[in-house]
Design a protein around this motif. Sequence first.
Motif, PDB file in Angstrom:
ATOM      1  N   SER A  67       0.652  -1.206  -0.037  1.00  0.00           N
ATOM      2  CA  SER A  67      -0.089   0.382   0.267  1.00  0.00           C
ATOM      3  C   SER A  67       1.009   1.342   0.024  1.00  0.00           C
ATOM      4  O   SER A  67       1.852   1.329   0.478  1.00  0.00           O
ATOM      5  CB  SER A  67      -1.219  -0.335   1.130  1.00  0.00           C
ATOM      6  N   ALA A  68       0.805   2.343  -0.608  1.00  0.00           N
ATOM      7  CA  ALA A  68       0.973   3.485  -0.317  1.00  0.00           C
ATOM      8  C   ALA A  68       1.532   3.982   0.413  1.00  0.00           C
ATOM      9  O   ALA A  68       2.579   4.594   1.007  1.00  0.00           O
ATOM     10  CB  ALA A  68      -0.404   4.290  -1.195  1.00  0.00           C
ATOM     11  N   GLU A  85     -11.205  -2.528  -6.808  1.00  0.00           N
ATOM     12  CA  GLU A  85     -10.589  -1.739  -5.463  1.00  0.00           C
ATOM     13  C   GLU A  85     -11.311  -2.141  -4.238  1.00  0.00           C
ATOM     14  O   GLU A  85     -11.001  -1.912  -3.346  1.00  0.00           O
ATOM     15  CB  GLU A  85     -10.106  -0.324  -5.462  1.00  0.00           C
ATOM     16  N   THR A  87      -1.875  -4.405  -9.520  1.00  0.00           N
ATOM     17  CA  THR A  87      -1.490  -5.235  -8.744  1.00  0.00           C
ATOM     18  C   THR A  87       0.521  -4.562  -9.332  1.00  0.00           C
ATOM     19  O   THR A  87       0.848  -4.457  -8.834  1.00  0.00           O
ATOM     20  CB  THR A  87      -1.804  -6.566  -8.557  1.00  0.00           C
ATOM     21  N   ASP A 108       1.879  -1.806  -9.121  1.00  0.00           N
ATOM     22  CA  ASP A 108       2.263  -1.015  -8.253  1.00  0.00           C
ATOM     23  C   ASP A 108       2.804  -1.457  -7.422  1.00  0.00           C
ATOM     24  O   ASP A 108       4.216  -1.082  -6.960  1.00  0.00           O
ATOM     25  CB  ASP A 108       1.153  -1.594  -6.663  1.00  0.00           C
ATOM     26  N   THR A 142       7.067   0.313  -6.551  1.00  0.00           N
ATOM     27  CA  THR A 142       7.376  -0.471  -5.196  1.00  0.00           C
ATOM     28  C   THR A 142       8.949  -0.280  -5.352  1.00  0.00           C
ATOM     29  O   THR A 142       9.540   0.103  -4.955  1.00  0.00           O
ATOM     30  CB  THR A 142       6.372  -1.382  -3.966  1.00  0.00           C
TER      31      THR A 142
END
Lengths: 458, 259
Positions: free
Chosen positions: A2-3, A102, A125, A128, A132
């Motif tokens: 997660s952010a 989401e 995903t 993301d 990361t």
Amino acid sequence: MSAIALLFLVLGLGLIGWLTARVRATRFRAGSTVRFSSLPSHHGWFVALWTAVPPLIFLVIWSMTSPALVTDTVLSTPAAMQLPPPGFDRASILSEARSLAEGRSFGAFHGLSRTLAPSYAAAQTRYDWIATALALLLAFAGGAFAFTRVKPGFGARTQVERVVMLMLLGASLIAILTTVGIVASLLYESARFFHVVPITDFLFGTHWSPQVIDGRDPGASLGAVPLFWGTFFIGAVIAMIVAIPFGLMSAIYLTQYAAPTTRKWMKPILEMLAGVPTVVYGYFAALTVAPAVRDFAVSIGISWASSESALAAGLVMGIMIIPFVSSMADDSIAAVPSSMRDGSLAMGATSSETIRRVLLPAALPGVVGGVLLAVSRAIGETMIVVMAASGVATLTLNPFASTTTVTKQIVDLLTGEAEFDSPKTLAAFALGLTLFVVTLLLNIVALRVVKRYREAYE
Amino acid sequence: MTKSLKMPILKMTARNVSVAYGSKIAINNVSIDVDQDEVVAFIGPSGCGKSTFLRTLNRMNDTVASARVTGEIKLDGQDIYSPDMDVVQLRARVGMVFQKPNPFPKSIYENVAYGPRIHGLAGAKADLDRIVEKSLRRAGLWDEVKDRLSDSGTALSGGQQQRLCIARAIAVDPEVILMDEPCSALDPIATAKIEELIHELRGRYAMVIVTHNMQQAARVSQKTAFFHLGSLVEYGNTSDIFTNPREERTKDYITGRYG
């Protein structure tokens, strides 16, 4: 990931960078008699900034661009071929699919969004993870690069100083850019308005009735002169008739007559007036002053007096402005050198003669500047007129008649159901632009006057 | 005429005057006489109270809320601190010129006309014109400004501004003129002009001048008072003070040992 977790991870890496660089810098300082340009903590900050800032900048840019990338990926899947052509339906299916993916909603209105949801989730995903990985890579690369530079002779102090300067510059640019953005959007919307309505009709037309617009000639019912007049009448005439004498006299009393102890409790109370939320003035105007003004008008024989009179709004606005005028006048009078006052008193002038003949003329430019600022505030004031002034635009000199103002009309035009491209709605932007230009000019003139006056006594 | 030559007329007398700002005593038990046709100089190191004392003579200390004046100060035998003394009248009779020239931000003419106007000294415009011209002539400024009376007083040079302030003070026809270091903000040439002016005005007005400059005191005054730490150390003829001081402290000060 997660952010938030990623954010903390990056900050954590920054902290580790700070600690290790500090330890290293402390170590090479120990036992050395050389004077170093930087303290260990400067090296620490240098490494921490190199570790945390690039990934943070990257994440900000990423969060703005990745939704489009995700959507592109989804659109390239076979299921997306069934989507309707670009338009409202297509957009709503896509946003529904995104909510489903989401986990923000569970029911779906369009069947298609259900089929698209899994590919949305997968794309999300994947991106993301990419984010990361890139962020962490940036953090490590930056940290490692900075760490190799932690050497006794390295001027980490000046580097950190430069980053601090850049951060401050960035902060001030944000305010400026926001202003530019607001002005640009005002200009853009106003330009659209003036495309439909000739600017001369708007600026010089005397008939304002935006609720009933003739489609063939919208300019005929969008003449803003009654609004300009109402704004001027309420904000610059009635309000100033109240605010100037009372503000000026209270400033004179406070600077020239009041004992220091009196001044000490009186000035904060006066300034409290400035802290009253304008909405409260609005109640006061609408519920107390307006009926009182109407009753008074009726009692002196004006039976048609409006309960939304210009006078009520103007009076309350004037009261609101008193502390503003008072504190500007207070400053200007206090800025007149005391030798002027002594000179006059030594001639045998009384206090009031000294004020009338020497202090006020000397302070006049400052007072005028203050009054102009007060006017610019009054004409931009919204809440009081929204609550107390009328919505009907009339061109009248009678303070008991109803008038409306630019700000009140903007609120009326933009509240309720409205299409965003009708002349009626766009008129709000044109009014906003006019108001902006006028208050800007007033402020520039006022500040110049005040500044020139300050220079005269320095 | 012959009588007044020998018998100086007392204009102002101060007896046992003390001034305190709050609990701080600025002037302690000072007694001084000012004669009709004399220039009295107050000298002393900074903070010795000479300006404070000067300001008690036209009650300018009234503008300082914490100042308290005790003792007795008389103008022509009348106590200026008594309740029936009108401060407005007093200040019209005892004028003042300040350390820094402080012309009002008005025209030269209006600066001089200020006092006559507030005191109603001139009925017609012609009267006022006459007073303005006479005052400017006496202040030695007329020839320099007669063609630009409507220019701002603040546009003049420092020395001219100070002479304008003197003209402004004499426009109400005072009996005493107090000058609080009138030359300290001026260059030597402007200072010389002011000193010359003081010589010319002597006899017409009693004058009290506070100065930091001992040569100036020696040049312009007939009597000199030396103040130190709020007390009057010595008061006498200027020639005596500068050539033959009675007190050791006076001698040290005028010979430059301190101050």
